[in-house]
Design a protein around this motif. Structure first.
Motif, PDB file in Angstrom:
ATOM      1  N   PHE A 107      41.516  44.862  51.604  1.00 42.37           N
ATOM      2  CA  PHE A 107      41.942  45.856  50.607  1.00 42.37           C
ATOM      3  C   PHE A 107      42.388  45.217  49.294  1.00 42.37           C
ATOM      4  CE2 PHE A 107      46.325  45.014  51.620  1.00 42.37           C
ATOM      5  CZ  PHE A 107      46.327  44.775  52.984  1.00 42.37           C
ATOM      6  N   PHE A 108      42.502  43.883  49.263  1.00 43.58           N
ATOM      7  CA  PHE A 108      42.793  43.247  47.975  1.00 43.58           C
ATOM      8  C   PHE A 108      41.519  43.031  47.166  1.00 43.58           C
ATOM      9  CE2 PHE A 108      47.077  41.635  49.481  1.00 43.58           C
ATOM     10  CZ  PHE A 108      47.774  42.386  48.553  1.00 43.58           C
ATOM     11  N   PHE A 109      40.377  43.031  47.858  1.00 43.15           N
ATOM     12  CA  PHE A 109      39.113  42.818  47.147  1.00 43.15           C
ATOM     13  C   PHE A 109      38.965  43.752  45.945  1.00 43.15           C
ATOM     14  CE2 PHE A 109      34.717  44.140  46.465  1.00 43.15           C
ATOM     15  CZ  PHE A 109      34.109  42.941  46.129  1.00 43.15           C
ATOM     16  N   PRO A 110      39.108  45.068  46.150  1.00 43.18           N
ATOM     17  CA  PRO A 110      38.914  45.938  44.978  1.00 43.18           C
ATOM     18  C   PRO A 110      39.915  45.643  43.862  1.00 43.18           C
ATOM     19  CG  PRO A 110      39.327  47.243  46.967  1.00 43.18           C
ATOM     20  CD  PRO A 110      39.359  45.818  47.384  1.00 43.18           C
ATOM     21  N   LEU A 111      41.129  45.254  44.226  1.00 41.06           N
ATOM     22  CA  LEU A 111      42.139  45.009  43.191  1.00 41.06           C
ATOM     23  C   LEU A 111      41.802  43.768  42.366  1.00 41.06           C
ATOM     24  CD1 LEU A 111      45.579  45.702  44.915  1.00 41.06           C
ATOM     25  CD2 LEU A 111      43.977  47.284  43.888  1.00 41.06           C
ATOM     26  N   THR A 112      41.585  42.638  43.037  1.00 39.13           N
ATOM     27  CA  THR A 112      41.322  41.406  42.290  1.00 39.13           C
ATOM     28  C   THR A 112      40.001  41.511  41.534  1.00 39.13           C
ATOM     29  OG1 THR A 112      40.321  40.420  44.250  1.00 39.13           O
ATOM     30  CG2 THR A 112      42.628  39.924  43.851  1.00 39.13           C
ATOM     31  N   HIS A 144      34.201  40.293  26.956  1.00 36.89           N
ATOM     32  CA  HIS A 144      32.803  40.662  26.679  1.00 36.89           C
ATOM     33  C   HIS A 144      31.805  39.714  27.345  1.00 36.89           C
ATOM     34  CE1 HIS A 144      34.746  43.298  23.893  1.00 36.89           C
ATOM     35  NE2 HIS A 144      35.258  42.274  23.237  1.00 36.89           N
ATOM     36  N   ALA A 145      32.110  39.344  28.563  1.00 35.07           N
ATOM     37  CA  ALA A 145      31.215  38.429  29.273  1.00 35.07           C
ATOM     38  C   ALA A 145      30.975  38.965  30.685  1.00 35.07           C
ATOM     39  CB  ALA A 145      31.835  37.036  29.333  1.00 35.07           C
ATOM     40  N   LYS A 146      29.906  38.483  31.276  1.00 34.32           N
ATOM     41  CA  LYS A 146      29.607  38.866  32.654  1.00 34.32           C
ATOM     42  C   LYS A 146      30.498  38.060  33.600  1.00 34.32           C
ATOM     43  CE  LYS A 146      25.139  37.954  32.122  1.00 34.32           C
ATOM     44  NZ  LYS A 146      23.716  37.829  32.441  1.00 34.32           N
ATOM     45  N   ASP A 147      30.729  38.581  34.767  1.00 32.85           N
ATOM     46  CA  ASP A 147      31.515  37.795  35.731  1.00 32.85           C
ATOM     47  C   ASP A 147      30.781  37.700  37.070  1.00 32.85           C
ATOM     48  OD1 ASP A 147      31.871  40.459  36.394  1.00 32.85           O
ATOM     49  OD2 ASP A 147      33.932  40.200  37.073  1.00 32.85           O
ATOM     50  N   TRP A 148      29.456  37.573  36.990  1.00 30.81           N
ATOM     51  CA  TRP A 148      28.720  37.442  38.256  1.00 30.81           C
ATOM     52  C   TRP A 148      27.606  36.411  38.165  1.00 30.81           C
ATOM     53  CZ3 TRP A 148      28.631  41.806  35.132  1.00 30.81           C
ATOM     54  CH2 TRP A 148      27.435  42.055  34.445  1.00 30.81           C
ATOM     55  N   THR A 159      44.497  35.975  49.106  1.00 37.21           N
ATOM     56  CA  THR A 159      43.158  36.523  49.273  1.00 37.21           C
ATOM     57  C   THR A 159      42.109  35.438  49.446  1.00 37.21           C
ATOM     58  OG1 THR A 159      43.866  38.317  47.865  1.00 37.21           O
ATOM     59  CG2 THR A 159      41.546  38.198  48.307  1.00 37.21           C
ATOM     60  N   CYS A 160      42.390  34.232  48.995  1.00 43.73           N
ATOM     61  CA  CYS A 160      41.392  33.163  49.093  1.00 43.73           C
ATOM     62  C   CYS A 160      41.049  32.924  50.552  1.00 43.73           C
ATOM     63  CB  CYS A 160      41.917  31.883  48.462  1.00 43.73           C
ATOM     64  SG  CYS A 160      40.781  30.507  48.697  1.00 43.73           S
ATOM     65  N   MET A 161      39.781  33.114  50.905  1.00 44.58           N
ATOM     66  CA  MET A 161      39.349  32.939  52.286  1.00 44.58           C
ATOM     67  C   MET A 161      38.848  31.516  52.524  1.00 44.58           C
ATOM     68  SD  MET A 161      40.037  35.667  53.799  1.00 44.58           S
ATOM     69  CE  MET A 161      39.166  35.530  55.354  1.00 44.58           C
ATOM     70  N   SER A 162      39.071  30.645  51.558  1.00 44.42           N
ATOM     71  CA  SER A 162      38.554  29.267  51.595  1.00 44.42           C
ATOM     72  C   SER A 162      37.105  29.233  52.059  1.00 44.42           C
ATOM     73  CB  SER A 162      39.444  28.354  52.446  1.00 44.42           C
ATOM     74  OG  SER A 162      39.839  28.978  53.639  1.00 44.42           O
ATOM     75  N   TYR A 185      32.345  32.501  40.172  1.00 43.83           N
ATOM     76  CA  TYR A 185      31.651  32.185  41.420  1.00 43.83           C
ATOM     77  C   TYR A 185      32.443  32.632  42.636  1.00 43.83           C
ATOM     78  CZ  TYR A 185      28.033  29.726  38.923  1.00 43.83           C
ATOM     79  OH  TYR A 185      26.971  29.452  38.114  1.00 43.83           O
ATOM     80  N   CYS A 186      33.631  33.167  42.400  1.00 37.54           N
ATOM     81  CA  CYS A 186      34.489  33.614  43.506  1.00 37.54           C
ATOM     82  C   CYS A 186      34.236  35.088  43.786  1.00 37.54           C
ATOM     83  CB  CYS A 186      35.957  33.407  43.137  1.00 37.54           C
ATOM     84  SG  CYS A 186      37.081  34.166  44.314  1.00 37.54           S
ATOM     85  N   PRO A 187      33.955  35.448  45.038  1.00 42.85           N
ATOM     86  CA  PRO A 187      33.722  36.856  45.357  1.00 42.85           C
ATOM     87  C   PRO A 187      34.912  37.757  45.007  1.00 42.85           C
ATOM     88  CG  PRO A 187      33.057  35.461  47.192  1.00 42.85           C
ATOM     89  CD  PRO A 187      33.755  34.575  46.196  1.00 42.85           C
ATOM     90  N   PHE A 188      36.107  37.167  44.973  1.00 48.32           N
ATOM     91  CA  PHE A 188      37.291  37.971  44.666  1.00 48.32           C
ATOM     92  C   PHE A 188      37.707  37.844  43.207  1.00 48.32           C
ATOM     93  CE2 PHE A 188      37.466  36.882  49.139  1.00 48.32           C
ATOM     94  CZ  PHE A 188      37.541  38.138  49.692  1.00 48.32           C
ATOM     95  N   GLY A 189      37.012  37.018  42.462  1.00 51.94           N
ATOM     96  CA  GLY A 189      37.384  36.823  41.063  1.00 51.94           C
ATOM     97  C   GLY A 189      38.749  36.171  40.928  1.00 51.94           C
ATOM     98  N   ILE A 190      39.050  35.238  41.820  1.00 57.06           N
ATOM     99  CA  ILE A 190      40.347  34.556  41.749  1.00 57.06           C
ATOM    100  C   ILE A 190      40.353  33.625  40.542  1.00 57.06           C
ATOM    101  CG2 ILE A 190      41.850  32.883  42.901  1.00 57.06           C
ATOM    102  CD1 ILE A 190      40.945  34.147  45.557  1.00 57.06           C
TER     103      ILE A 190
END
Lengths: 219, 444, 134
Positions: free
Chosen positions: A197-202, A215-219, B53-56, B121-126
């Motif tokens: 449930f932290f995934f959507p937040l972060t 203004h940049a992509k994050d993927w 949240t970091c799953m290493s 590159y982090c799936p969680f955007g850490i």
């Protein structure tokens, strides 16, 4: 056996679900409250559009460069998570239990599909475990809890598969299945499994900062 | 009996005497008190969410030039840097040894450029950069900071500029550049303290110190484009900020306040800043927030966006395109920092005949390994910095093989870092700022 | 004499038919081996049908009142001295509007397991009842 069953089916189940949902709400509320106090930027820069854009890119398989660079891990991760969530929610045996207790029911998986999906979860856990042991950077990052977490997640699926196949000793397996599943549910909010449930937040925060401010992509 | 060769990369080796001196003054109680106090006061929801949240999983490893360049040594993975620093701090409840603290300082100051590539590159955007800055702030509060960058921070607090430039030296430099330019353009002026001018132009300390020709070129650009512009003679002319990178955010706030206020005092419409990445980050992302402004109180335009605007509005015309093949280095702080990559490419396409893309590029470009204050940690770290960016060298060599002769990097830090890389790896490529190209090609 | 013959023949025929009927019906009632309901026939099964030996079960469990299982409910109350023998479970348990096989399954599960748990005797786990192939 009757007593353990009655406990697992009754108070433990209630306990697990209350701790699971209560824990999630507690963690989310305290996080949001703390963010209000110390991380106001999270709200100031929040952008629904960019939050969604970022989440979409990271929830679609191979939607990010990072995922494309590690295709095997990505495939396993997605298969694992889909099955991990799908099987418990749509397993006929689970739905009928809900039907018995609350007289509500929903669409269910066929028995074959559920067994295949459970196997995918189990094999994915084996993959994750071996990867943690073998890949140097991941091994370096892993603590004991990381290995335990994999076992914790695999346990209900191994015992559940056993029970469903009615292999020898299925009585014990069924009880262990119920207990391990309940333990897992109760631990989710208070371990790294809270990434659920932290995934959507972060992700929403990263997406908002990257999209709306930078203004940049994050993927 | 053969002696096993020590694995030098297992742990960071403390190279800076100021780190050792600083740490020697501390007891474990001091360290624990400051760490715990920091976690209590500034370790908010993001801090906790990131650590929990970091799953290493290791997705971030592939993003880091330190990791890739050091033969995938695990401890250079972004998440591993967190594990070695904040991981130790939290696990031991702040009671870490001086040794651990010094290593944490080494890691946060010299093994991470805060380039935020791993965040993508982090799936969680850490945000690992956020966490490394947290470590730096702990180090700053404990007085354990590499000597060279701390000296720069001292310069900031004493003079409000990065290079110990005195006020008269600054004004002198501007007048000197104006004089020089007058040979070419008799009516050129570098207007100082002009109230109500459209553009307030600011630069970083090293420009008057080492690269005064950039001020010259900017003056010519403004003159040709007929921009109503000015520079300030007062403190505030320097938009750079190494305090942001030492973790001295209070000082960052003072610096940015002086910078913004000098422009606001002159009632200028917007700030245009020279080709510097970290300065842009400090003005657009960090300093304004610390001061309580969601966005800078006055519009801030980076040089790259400004050039793009001048070309789009036909304020300057290209006389003859630059004829040598060029490639372009995307600086983190203006690309992952403000998405100026397409604008930069527009400027290049309009000014250069042949443009060769580096791979990877845009948001995915590799850092120069100088940014984030790492080059400012000075000579003790030069070798580590350069050797830890072999991937950048590979990237440059590939571009060179495709025919690129000129490397454009619109950022001072990148220039420094790339120059060292080019020398060390003996790459036959020449570095230029974007304004060097523009200056060469425009109708004057 | 002729008349006697006719009557006895008639009786014999009736008697025979009667015996046949009786035999068939008792056979059907007392040699049940699975839990079945016509509502399930022709449908894809998630689990094999449950083996159930009616007589043996009731002997072992000491159930002599048919309405213990073959109950009749009216207005939320179980009627005493009334049973539903001869009716299929689905006659009531699928009669509610919107009811599906899930409701019927629910009825069986609750019926069996609730009692087994109370008595601490008999199967309660999925695979204890649902044995063999579908």
């Amino acid at each position: 056996m009757y007593d353990i069953y009655a406990l697992a089916r009754g108070p433990f189940a209630w306990g697990a679900f209350i701790i699971f949902f209560g824990g999630i709400i507690y963690r989310l509320v305290t996080t949001v409250m703390e963010a209000r106090k110390k991380d106001h930027v999270v709200f100031d820069y929040f952008s629904p559009y960019y939050a969604m854009r970022s989440m979409l890119h990271w929830i679609v398989p191979f939607g990010s460069t990072s995922m494309r660079r590690q295709p095997v891990l990505t495939i396993v991760t997605f298969a694992f998570h889909i099955c991990l969530i799908g099987v418990p929610l749509f397993l006929f045996a689970h739905v009928i239990l809900v039907k018995e207790s609350f007289d509500i029911s929903w669409w269910t998986l066929s028995g074959m599909a559920a067994q295949v999906m459970s196997l995918i979860v189990i094999l994915s856990c084996v993959y994750f475990f071996i990867r943690r042991l073998v890949q140097p950077d991941v091994r370096y990052l892993s603590a004991t809890t990381d290995y335990l977490m994999i076992l914790l997640v695999a346990a209900p699926f191994i015992t559940g598969f056993w029970a469903a196949r009615a292999w020898a000793g299925f009585e014990v397996a069924t009880l262990l299945h119920m207990l391990s599943g309940e333990l897992l549910l109760a631990l989710i909010p208070f371990t790294k499994l809270s990434h659920m449930f932290f995934f959507p937040l972060t992700r929403a925060y990263a997406g908002s900062e990257f999209g709306a401010v930078r203004h940049a992509k994050d993927w | 009996m053969a002696i096993a060769e020590p694995k030098s990369n297992d742990k960071p080796i403390v190279l800076d005497d100021a780190i050792i001196e600083g740490a020697e003054k501390l007891s474990e109680e001091d360290i624990a008190r400051v760490i715990n106090d920091m976690i209590k006061t500034e370790g908010g929801a993001r801090f906790k969410a990131y650590l929990n949240t970091c799953m290493s999983c290791g997705y971030c490893s592939e993003a880091c030039h330190f990791y890739l360049s050091n033969d995938k040594e695990p401890r250079f993975a972004p998440a591993a840097k967190v594990k070695q620093t904040l991981g130790e701090f939290t696990k031991k409840k702040g009671r870490v040894s001086r040794e651990t603290l010094m290593q944490a300082c080494e890691i946060a100051f010299t093994e991470c450029n805060l380039c935020r590539r791993c965040m993508m590159y982090c799936p969680f955007g850490i945000d690992i950069a956020f966490l490394m800055l947290f470590v730096r702030r702990v180090c700053h509060k404990l007085g354990v900071v590499p000597r060279y960058i701390q000296d720069t921070a001292h310069s900031h607090s004493a003079t409000m500029n990065q290079m110990w430039v005195q006020e008269d030296e600054w004004i002198d430099t501007l007048q000197w550049q104006e004089d020089e330019a007058k040979d070419e353009f008799p009516d050129l002026r570098i207007p100082i303290e002009k109230e109500g001018a459209d553009v307030y132009y600011s630069v970083i300390g090293p420009e008057p110190k080492f690269r005064a020709q950039l001020i010259y070129q900017a003056a010519v650009l403004m003159h040709v484009a007929k921009i109503d512009w000015t520079m300030t003679s007062s403190p505030g002319w320097d938009n750079s900020d190494m305090c942001m990178y030492t973790g001295d955010l209070e000082m960052t706030a003072r610096l940015k306040k002086v910078h913004f206020e000098s422009a606001l005092r002159l009632r200028n419409k917007r700030i245009v800043m020279g080709e510097c990445g970290h300065a842009f980050r400090s003005v657009y992302d960090v300093g304004n927030r610390f001061l309580g402004w969601k966005m800078p109180p006055i519009e801030v335009v980076h040089a790259v966006a400004f050039y793009d605007e001048l070309l789009r509005e036909n304020r300057i015309k290209i006389a003859q395109k630059f004829d040598r093949p060029v490639t372009f280095h995307d600086p983190c702080n203006i690309v992952r920092g403000q998405g100026l990559h397409e604008k930069a490419r527009n400027v290049i396409r309009q000014t250069c005949e042949t443009f060769i893309e580096m791979e990877p590029n845009r948001e995915h470009n590799f850092c120069c390994s100088a940014g984030g204050g790492v080059i400012n940690c000075g000579p003790p770290y030069k070798n580590k910095r350069v050797e830890s960016n072999r991937v950048k060298a590979d990237q440059l060599i590939a571009a060179r093989e495709k025919g690129a002769e000129i490397l454009i990097a619109p950022c001072h830090n990148c220039h420094g870092g790339l120059e060292d890389i080019i020398h060390h790896y003996k790459i036959d490529i020449e570095i230029k700022f974007l304004i060097d190209i523009l200056f060469d090609c425009m109708e004057k | 004499m002729k008349q006697y013959c006719k009557i006895s023949l008639l009786l014999a025929v009736f008697g025979f038919i009667g015996i046949v009927f009786l035999t068939i019906s008792t056979e059907a009632q007392f040699h049940i081996t699975t839990v079945e309901d016509s509502a399930f026939s022709g449908k894809e099964r998630m689990k094999p049908a449950v083996p159930f030996y009616h007589d043996e079960h009731n002997d072992a469990a000491g159930i002599y009142d048919c309405s213990t299982c073959h109950h009749v409910w009216e207005d939320g109350e179980k009627l005493e001295y009334t049973d539903s023998i001869g009716m299929e479970c689905s006659a009531c348990h699928l009669a509610e509007p919107g009811a599906t096989e899930m409701d019927l399954i629910r009825a069986y599960h609750l019926q069996c397991r609730t009692c087994h748990l109370e008595e601490k005797s008999g199967p309660i786990l999925c695979a204890e009842c649902h044995v063999g192939e579908k």
